[in-house]
Each structure stands twice: as structure tokens, then as C-alpha cells.
Write an enzyme that holds these catalytic residues in place. Structure first.
Site, mmCIF file in Angstrom:
data_model
loop_
_atom_site.group_PDB
_atom_site.id
_atom_site.type_symbol
_atom_site.label_atom_id
_atom_site.label_comp_id
_atom_site.label_asym_id
_atom_site.label_seq_id
_atom_site.Cartn_x
_atom_site.Cartn_y
_atom_site.Cartn_z
ATOM 1 N N ASN A 103 -15.044 -15.792 -41.790
ATOM 2 C CA ASN A 103 -14.722 -15.509 -40.391
ATOM 3 C C ASN A 103 -15.765 -16.208 -39.531
ATOM 4 O O ASN A 103 -16.880 -16.468 -39.981
ATOM 5 C CB ASN A 103 -14.771 -13.998 -40.140
ATOM 6 C CG ASN A 103 -14.394 -13.637 -38.713
ATOM 7 O OD1 ASN A 103 -13.465 -14.232 -38.137
ATOM 8 N ND2 ASN A 103 -15.094 -12.684 -38.125
ATOM 9 N N HIS A 105 -17.677 -15.509 -35.920
ATOM 10 C CA HIS A 105 -17.888 -14.425 -34.951
ATOM 11 C C HIS A 105 -18.822 -14.927 -33.847
ATOM 12 O O HIS A 105 -19.860 -15.537 -34.144
ATOM 13 C CB HIS A 105 -18.497 -13.203 -35.645
ATOM 14 C CG HIS A 105 -18.669 -12.053 -34.711
ATOM 15 N ND1 HIS A 105 -17.611 -11.265 -34.306
ATOM 16 C CD2 HIS A 105 -19.757 -11.570 -34.070
ATOM 17 C CE1 HIS A 105 -18.046 -10.355 -33.461
ATOM 18 N NE2 HIS A 105 -19.340 -10.512 -33.301
ATOM 19 N N SER A 132 -21.741 -17.079 -35.618
ATOM 20 C CA SER A 132 -22.055 -16.937 -37.040
ATOM 21 C C SER A 132 -20.802 -17.169 -37.874
ATOM 22 O O SER A 132 -19.729 -16.658 -37.536
ATOM 23 C CB SER A 132 -22.535 -15.507 -37.345
ATOM 24 O OG SER A 132 -23.614 -15.126 -36.516
ATOM 25 N N ASP A 141 -17.198 -7.494 -39.306
ATOM 26 C CA ASP A 141 -18.229 -8.448 -38.850
ATOM 27 C C ASP A 141 -19.564 -8.206 -39.555
ATOM 28 O O ASP A 141 -20.632 -8.527 -39.012
ATOM 29 C CB ASP A 141 -18.424 -8.377 -37.323
ATOM 30 C CG ASP A 141 -17.143 -8.677 -36.566
ATOM 31 O OD1 ASP A 141 -16.352 -9.500 -37.051
ATOM 32 O OD2 ASP A 141 -16.935 -8.078 -35.489
#
Ligand code: GRF
Length: 216
Positions: A103, A105, A132, A141
Site C-alpha cells: 500500500n 500511505h 510511505s 496502515d
């Protein structure tokens, strides 16, 4: 070439950056929970299968996740990149893709998990902010971070201005990390991120001036 799916709910500027850099990986399909997502238009423009999967069409999250899983299997996907996907995926899905799902973020994790990160960084008076790229685990997250881009906060910034500066860096670091993963140089080990066979003691950090190739 690593066959990748990108899951996105929004404009898809990170998807675009991933498409533009593809080489060691190939984007095999794009999935969105929003029919009007710009990400789906970008996929179609690139001749990549674009699937809208409507959460409302499914009784629960598990059934929705299963529908996504079905598409991923149909396209032979081996790795998932979340790029502004605004649905929380269930634990079975996350476990299936453990070590195979990233992911991006918009904060310097572990700061500001969740939403409104730019406004929160401004409200806190932070002088630095950023983005990040991390592995996805069941903690929202909260998975191991691979690489962060640090962005300065300027006097007079508002959230949109700061977001633009952060997103410019997102578009550099996400394809770069996916390349490292596709090359087998970054993996998720039992104790965290492993780069070139060595555990990463802390996330890699760059800024706008850093030549990314010097990390690799
Ligand atoms: C990015 O800021 C990303 O960090 C966050 O969602 C946003 C997606 O933007 N996870 P886009 O759809 O890639 O333009």
C-alpha cells in the site's frame, strides 16, 4: 515479469505512475469499488482490464473480498498494489496476500494512520511530512514500511498544496519499490522487510533530491 493487480478508488495518479514504469512487473488488471473512479479510465486507456466491483452488490465484506479474489485469480495475478483503495479488506484476504500486497500511505508512518493525513500534519505543526510504501497486514496502515519519501512543510501550506508535494513523491517511490519487489530484492521476512538478503533495521528514507537508483 511479476503479474500485478492495482486496487484503486480514486483518480488513479499512483496507478498511472505504476503503469508508466511497468517493466519488471506488469499490471494485469485494475479493480475499483467506485464506478466513476478515474483509475478505471486510466486502465481502459492503457488497454488493461478494468473491473468495477460494487460493494453494495454483496451481503458482506467476505463476499466482496471473494469477488475481488476471483478476478485476481482469473488474471493470474501474483501481487497486489493498493493505490488509494478506500475499502478495508478482510483478514482472510489480507492473509491470502501476506507478503504479496503493498500500500502507499500519505504520511511518514507510524504517524497519521487513517485519513486526512495532510491536515493532521499541518495541525500538528510538523516541519516534515511525506509518504510511505508498506506491506499490508491486518493492522490498518500498520504493516512493515519499506520506503518513505520525506517532504518539507512550507510556511503557508494548506492541505491541498502539501498533498500535491507529497503525491509527486508517491509517484516516484511506489513504482521504484514495486520494481525492487518484482526483482526479488525486497521480500517480507518473519521479522520484517528484507532487502538484498539483509533485514532492514528501519525504513529506507529519501527526499525529492535523492537519486533513487543510488538505493538500488
Ligand atoms: C494517494 O495520496 C495515496 O497515498 C492514498 O490515496 C491517494 C490516491 O491518489 N493512499 P491517486 O488515486 O493515486 O491519485
Amino acid at each position: 515479469m511479476l503479474p500485478v493487480a492495482v486496487l484503486a478508488s480514486g483518480r488513479g495518479t499512483n496507478l498511472q505512475a505504476l503503469l508508466d514504469r511497468a517493466g519488471t512487473y506488469a499490471v494485469r488488471c485494475v479493480i475499483s469499488d467506485r464506478e466513476a473512479a478515474g483509475a478505471l479510465d486510466r486502465a481502459r486507456a492503457a488497454d488493461i482490464p478494468a473491473h468495477f466491483i460494487d460493494r453494495k452488490a454483496f451481503a458482506d465484506r467476505a463476499a466482496f473480498d471473494a469477488a475481488i479474489q476471483e478476478r485476481l485469480a482469473a488474471h493470474g495475478v501474483e501481487f497486489v498494489a493498493l493505490a488509494g483503495f478506500m475499502r478495508v479488506l478482510g483478514s482472510a484476504f489480507v492473509q491470502t496476500w501476506h507478503g504479496r500486497m503493498l500500500n502507499i500511505h500519505p504520511s511518514l508512518l507510524p504517524k497519521y494512520r487513517g485519513l486526512d493525513t495532510h491536515a493532521r500534519a499541518l495541525a500538528a505543526g510538523d516541519r516534515n511530512h511525506g509518504a510511505s510504501v508498506h506491506y499490508v497486514t491486518e493492522t490498518l496502515d500498520g504493516g512493515p514500511v519499506i520506503l518513505q519519501a520525506v517532504v518539507p512543510v512550507h510556511d503557508g501550506d494548506d492541505a491541498p498544496a502539501l498533498a500535491r508535494r507529497v503525491q509527486a513523491q508517491e509517484h516516484r517511490i511506489y513504482p521504484f519499490v514495486l520494481d525492487l519487489v518484482a526483482a526479488g530484492r525486497v521480500v517480507l521476512g518473519a521479522d520484517g522487510v528484507v532487502l538484498d538478503g539483509e533485514p532492514l533495521a528501519a525504513p529506507l528514507r529519501v527526499n525529492a533530491e535523492t537519486e533513487l537508483s543510488c538505493l538500488a
